[in-house]
Write an enzyme that holds these catalytic residues in place. Structure first.
Site, PDB file in Angstrom:
ATOM      1  CD  GLU A 135      -3.228  -5.966   4.767  1.00 41.65           C
ATOM      2  OE1 GLU A 135      -4.134  -5.100   4.793  1.00 41.65           O
ATOM      3  OE2 GLU A 135      -2.056  -5.728   5.120  1.00 41.65           O
ATOM      4  CD  GLU A 146      -2.944  -1.136   2.280  1.00 40.42           C
ATOM      5  OE1 GLU A 146      -3.050  -0.100   2.968  1.00 40.42           O
ATOM      6  OE2 GLU A 146      -3.743  -2.085   2.368  1.00 40.42           O
TER       7      GLU A 146
END
Ligand SMILES: *[C@@H]1O[C@H](CO)[C@@H](O)[C@H](O)[C@H]1NC(C)=O
Ligand SMILES: *[C@@H]1O[C@H](CO)[C@@H](O)[C@H](O)[C@H]1NC(C)=O
Length: 533
Positions: free
Chosen positions: A261, A160
């Site tokens: 995730e 990210e």
């Protein structure tokens, strides 16, 4: 110790290490290497936040290596097995720690590892991205450490990093990390281990980001794509959750995709009703499973178990996940029967309104080149300079003359990088100080031009010859040339974070304080009227 004893010991250790069948990639799927059965990741994120304590942190490290604490592995591996886990994702490995016992326990339990290459203090930071010698050394040392174990699937070069359209340039640095880590694995003749990226889910940049990491040449594209997605909350479904769109978007993707995730916590307890869909017929032809975020209960409230005062308690989420995982049994294709049809790479993004990172990537870190350069200088940063002063001085020096900093600047939106932009900050500052000094010397002002209140000092330059000379010739006097010769260590054996249909709560592993530190440094740069990328 006698050599024969050393050899026997080495053999014993080798024999006791990792027996699991390696996972290999063909087309957009994972397979068990020996029997060609398709592999679907039933993963759990396994990483304790430092702030939560629960074990010793070695030396000056600011993170806790989850695979270096044998007692915790003993406690947790059976619980991971109870959840039918076959993969854990770890976010911060200490390359100097011993992982033999934990990796063996995991191996015996049929559990593979996928590891992030960064750690909180050494990572590619979206507000001030770099791909430099320090990061290269960190990344390659984690690779060296985990390459010993056949149950290592591969690595994430970033998590990210670009998270909205204001910081897409950071992706160029991550992609350079992908490129160089892949090249490193190859140069070391390690067995196949993939290098991927774990992306957040920002609707505005999602498509561009996906294409960016999968475009260009195969030497620089990701080997797999981890999609961090928190869009299935409570009793959602295939369509409403956006999973249907995921399948559609990735149906032509050329490398494996899985959820890096998942596990929205907007509705509690989490009943994990998405598990049946993730491992069901609607998704398994495109998706290779996923990783539940996360094992440990922490402030962000995503845990499956809670550890308090040394005692572990299973939370409701644990039992719900266990119930769902017990039901899944995905069947894929056999490796031999599988003829990948998605063989084309993506086209690089062209929409500059949302995507700024150039196809042209930052240079490969090269310690040798940087140290050659510093030795060749007549004016360098003094050895006692503080980080704060160093940050301030960039702002000052770079503003002092024409192109003083061209050799150390990086502009990922234009794809223009100085040959020394991959050096560490002090080396970079020395280059700038020296460039300014030489300019002044030409004008006859040399004497005072290398001081900066004691932050800079003159030195007798070493004559540049041999490999130093060829590297520095490529870089050019002003540092704006392109160096094509790779770093020395890469070929020898020396071991020296949404929108529209998607919710906005996307946790990423909490590196809060360190990010703040980076902001402060960045603020100093910006305050001095100069932002160095
Ligand atoms: C292939 O090997 C894996 C791991 O050893 C095992 O889980 C799987 O059941 C095997 N597949 C077949 C068809 O035997
Ligand atoms: C982009 O992300 C950064 C870092 O998380 C954040 O500070 C900034 O407000 C975001 N900007 C937009 C336009 O969403």
């Amino acid at each position: 110790m006698k050599l024969s004893t050393v050899l026997v010991n080495a053999a014993l250790i080798a024999g006791s290490v990792a027996e699991l069948d390696p996972i290999v990639i063909k087309g957009s799927k994972f397979f068990y290497k020996s029997n060609g059965t398709e592999f679907f990741m039933r993963g759990i994120a396994y990483q304790q936040d430092v702030a939560q304590g629960g074990g010793s942190i070695s030396g000056d490290k600011k993170y806790k290596d989850p695979l270096a604490d044998v007692a915790l592995c003993k406690r947790d591996v059976p619980l991971l097995q109870e959840l039918r886990t076959n993969t854990i994702r770890v976010y911060a490995i200490d390359p100097e720690a011993d992982h033999t016992e934990c990796m063996k326990m995991l191996d015996d339990a049929g559990i593979y590892v996928i590891a992030d290459l960064s750690e909180p203090a050494t990572s590619i930071i979206r507000s001030d991205p770099k791909w430099n010698d320090d990061l290269y050394e960190r990344y390659t040392s984690v690779v060296d450490e985990l390459a010993k174990y056949t149950n290592t699937i591969g690595f994430f070069a970033g998590n990210e990093v670009s998270n909205n359209k204001t910081n897409t340039d950071a992706s160029a640095f991550v992609k350079a990390a992908v490129r160089d880590t892949k090249a490193y694995i190859k140069s070391k003749n390690y067995r196949e281990m993939g290098v991927g990226y774990a992306t957040n889910d920002d609707a505005e940049i999602r498509d561009e980001m996906t294409n960016y990491f999968n475009c260009g040449s195969r030497e620089e594209t990701i080997d797999f794509w981890g999609y961090n997605i928190y869009s299935w909350c409570g009793n959602s479904n295939f369509k409403e959750s956006g999973y249907e769109k995921v399948v559609k978007d990735f149906s032509t993707f050329s490398v494996p995709v899985f959820f890096g995730e998942y596990g929205c916590n907007d509705v509690q307890p989490r009943k994990f009703t998405e598990v049946g869909t993730i491992y069901g017929k609607q998704m398994t032809h495109v998706l290779s499973g996923g990783i539940v975020y996360m094992y440990f209960q922490e402030e962000n409230d995503y845990g499956l178990v809670e550890v308090k005062g040394g005692k572990l308690k299973k939370l409701d989420d644990f039992d719900y996940l266990k119930k769902e995982m017990a039901k899944v049994d995905p069947t894929g294709v056999k490796m031999d029967d599988y003829k990948p049809s998605n063989t084309e790479l993506a086209a690089c993004p062209t929409n500059t309104k949302v995507w700024q990172a150039s196809e042209t990537l930052p240079p490969t870190p090269n310690k040798e080149l940087c140290s050659c350069m510093v030795k060749s200088l007549s004016c360098v940063a003094s050895s006692s300079i503080t980080d704060k002063r160093l940050g301030d001085l960039f702002g000052t020096v770079c503003g002092l003359g024409d192109n003083v900093c061209a050799g150390i600047s990086a502009d990922a939106s234009k794809g223009v990088y100085g040959a020394y932009s991959m050096c560490n900050p002090k080396e970079q500052l020395s280059f700038a100080l020296n460039t300014y000094y030489l300019q002044q010397e030409k004008k006859g002002n040399g004497a005072q031009a290398c001081d900066f209140d004691g932050a800079a000092k003159t030195q007798t330059p070493t004559e540049v010859e041999g490999n130093c000379k060829s590297l520095m010739d490529e870089a050019g006097t002003d540092g704006t040339g392109q160096v094509t010769t790779g770093p020395e260590g890469s070929s020898d054996d020396s071991s020296e974070s949404s929108s529209a249909a998607y919710p906005s709560t996307i946790p990423s592993f909490n590196f809060g304080l360190i990010q703040l530190g980076a902001y402060l440094v960045c603020g100093v740069f910006a305050g001095a009227g100069m932002i160095l990328l």
